[in-house]
Design an enzyme around this catalytic site. Structure first.
Site, PDB file in Angstrom:
ATOM      1  N   ASP A  45       0.844  -1.200   0.000  1.00  0.00           N
ATOM      2  CA  ASP A  45       0.000   0.000   0.000  1.00  0.00           C
ATOM      3  C   ASP A  45       0.880   1.252   0.000  1.00  0.00           C
ATOM      4  O   ASP A  45       0.379   2.370  -0.059  1.00  0.00           O
ATOM      5  CB  ASP A  45      -1.024  -0.012   1.147  1.00  0.00           C
ATOM      6  CG  ASP A  45      -0.388  -0.029   2.518  1.00  0.00           C
ATOM      7  OD1 ASP A  45       0.849  -0.163   2.617  1.00  0.00           O
ATOM      8  OD2 ASP A  45      -1.145   0.099   3.513  1.00  0.00           O
ATOM      9  N   LYS A 112      -1.094  -9.363   3.395  1.00  0.00           N
ATOM     10  CA  LYS A 112      -0.354  -8.814   4.541  1.00  0.00           C
ATOM     11  C   LYS A 112      -1.213  -7.834   5.315  1.00  0.00           C
ATOM     12  O   LYS A 112      -1.902  -6.992   4.713  1.00  0.00           O
ATOM     13  CB  LYS A 112       0.937  -8.129   4.061  1.00  0.00           C
ATOM     14  CG  LYS A 112       1.740  -7.518   5.215  1.00  0.00           C
ATOM     15  CD  LYS A 112       3.186  -7.225   4.852  1.00  0.00           C
ATOM     16  CE  LYS A 112       3.393  -5.991   3.995  1.00  0.00           C
ATOM     17  NZ  LYS A 112       2.923  -4.741   4.633  1.00  0.00           N
ATOM     18  N   GLU A 181       9.466  -3.742  10.322  1.00  0.00           N
ATOM     19  CA  GLU A 181       9.830  -2.453   9.714  1.00  0.00           C
ATOM     20  C   GLU A 181      10.366  -1.482  10.756  1.00  0.00           C
ATOM     21  O   GLU A 181       9.714  -1.224  11.777  1.00  0.00           O
ATOM     22  CB  GLU A 181       8.592  -1.863   9.000  1.00  0.00           C
ATOM     23  CG  GLU A 181       8.865  -0.512   8.343  1.00  0.00           C
ATOM     24  CD  GLU A 181       7.824  -0.131   7.292  1.00  0.00           C
ATOM     25  OE1 GLU A 181       6.955  -0.966   6.948  1.00  0.00           O
ATOM     26  OE2 GLU A 181       7.891   1.023   6.814  1.00  0.00           O
TER      27      GLU A 181
END
Ligand code: KIV
Ligand code: NA
Length: 264
Positions: A45, A112, A181
């Site tokens: 995204d 995800k 992340e």
């Protein structure tokens, strides 16, 4: 390269082979990445930022994700295709089922989702219904407004321990892959060692089982800034195909990320 599945990635973790993954949003780039031997492509995204020029990923909706998943699918032969569930498309379990089905029918082989413990039931339900799940912890960009900016996560001991516990719970719920992340390298290592499923890091140090980059960052063409954890592979090669081959080999032999790309 043979067709990559969730079983391939699991085997790579067991054998200590690094997994190289990258984002793509269209057929042409996906085909180059597939032919170079990338293990998985994520329709992230992040397309809200790198394709649409938005400030964050929140404006992206399920139709955008399905459209770009269809585009990528047409360029791919062997690579595992993972699609992001966009902001608020999995707020409830029922919404998650409906929206994940759209991405799978558009060509994804895995979806995800961003978040920790609250996703346990959703992940279990998706996997029971035949939809493989990649979890995502750390700097989960859909929560940027809660974090108060794009900030490294898990810096203090309590937060780090909480993230390890969440990672284990998501694995127990049935997640087959985990993106980490922007977390300290030591935490990336600890989570990777604590889990049997593979971890894919972006700004999470050298010791995750694999790496991912946003393709625009890896090619140095992002319209925003170049994140600390990324490297411009195009500048070293002058050719997109060679750039991706260099990225894959640098991940495989442990040269990327380097010390300069890591949060301590
Ligand atoms: O949207 C995206 O590109 C991602 C990766 C950075 C992991 O979620
Ligand atoms: Na994303």
């Amino acid at each position: 390269m043979a067709k990559v599945t969730t079983a391939t990635l699991q085997k790579m973790k067991l054998q200590g082979e690094k997994i190289s993954t990258i984002t793509a949003y269209d057929a042409s780039f996906a085909k180059i990445f597939d032919q170079a031997g990338i293990h998985a492509i994520l329709i992230g995204d992040s397309l809200g930022m790198v394709l649409q020029g938005q400030d964050d990923t929140l404006p992206v909706d399920i139709d955008h994700m399905a459209y770009h998943t269809q585009c990528v699918k047409r360029g791919v032969e062997n690579t595992l295709i993972i699609s992001d569930m966009p902001f608020m498309s999995y707020a409830t379990k029922e919404q998650a089922f409906t929206n994940a089905a759209k991405l799978m029918q558009a060509g994804a082989s895995m979806v995800k989702l961003e978040g920790g413990l609250w996703l346990e039931d959703t992940i279990r339900g998706l996997v029971e219904r035949g939809i493989p799940v990649c979890a995502h912890l750390g700097l989960t960009p859909q929560s940027v407004n809660v974090f108060g900016g794009f900030k490294v996560q898990g810096r203090d001991q309590a937060k780090a321990e909480e993230m390890i516990a969440h990672a284990k719970a998501l694995e127990a719920a049935g997640a087959q892959l985990l993106v980490l992340e922007c977390i300290p390298a030591g935490l990336g290592k600890a989570i990777s060692q604590a889990l049997t499923i593979p971890t894919i890091g972006i700004g999470a140090g050298k010791d995750t089982d694999g790496q991912i980059l946003v393709m625009h960052d890896a090619l140095g063409i992002s319209c925003s800034y170049m994140p600390k954890f990324s490297r411009n592979f195009l500048i070293d090669t002058g050719d997109i195909q060679k750039a991706i081959e260099l990225y894959i080999s640098e991940v495989t032999n442990g040269n990327f990320p380097g010390d300069e790309h890591i949060f301590k």
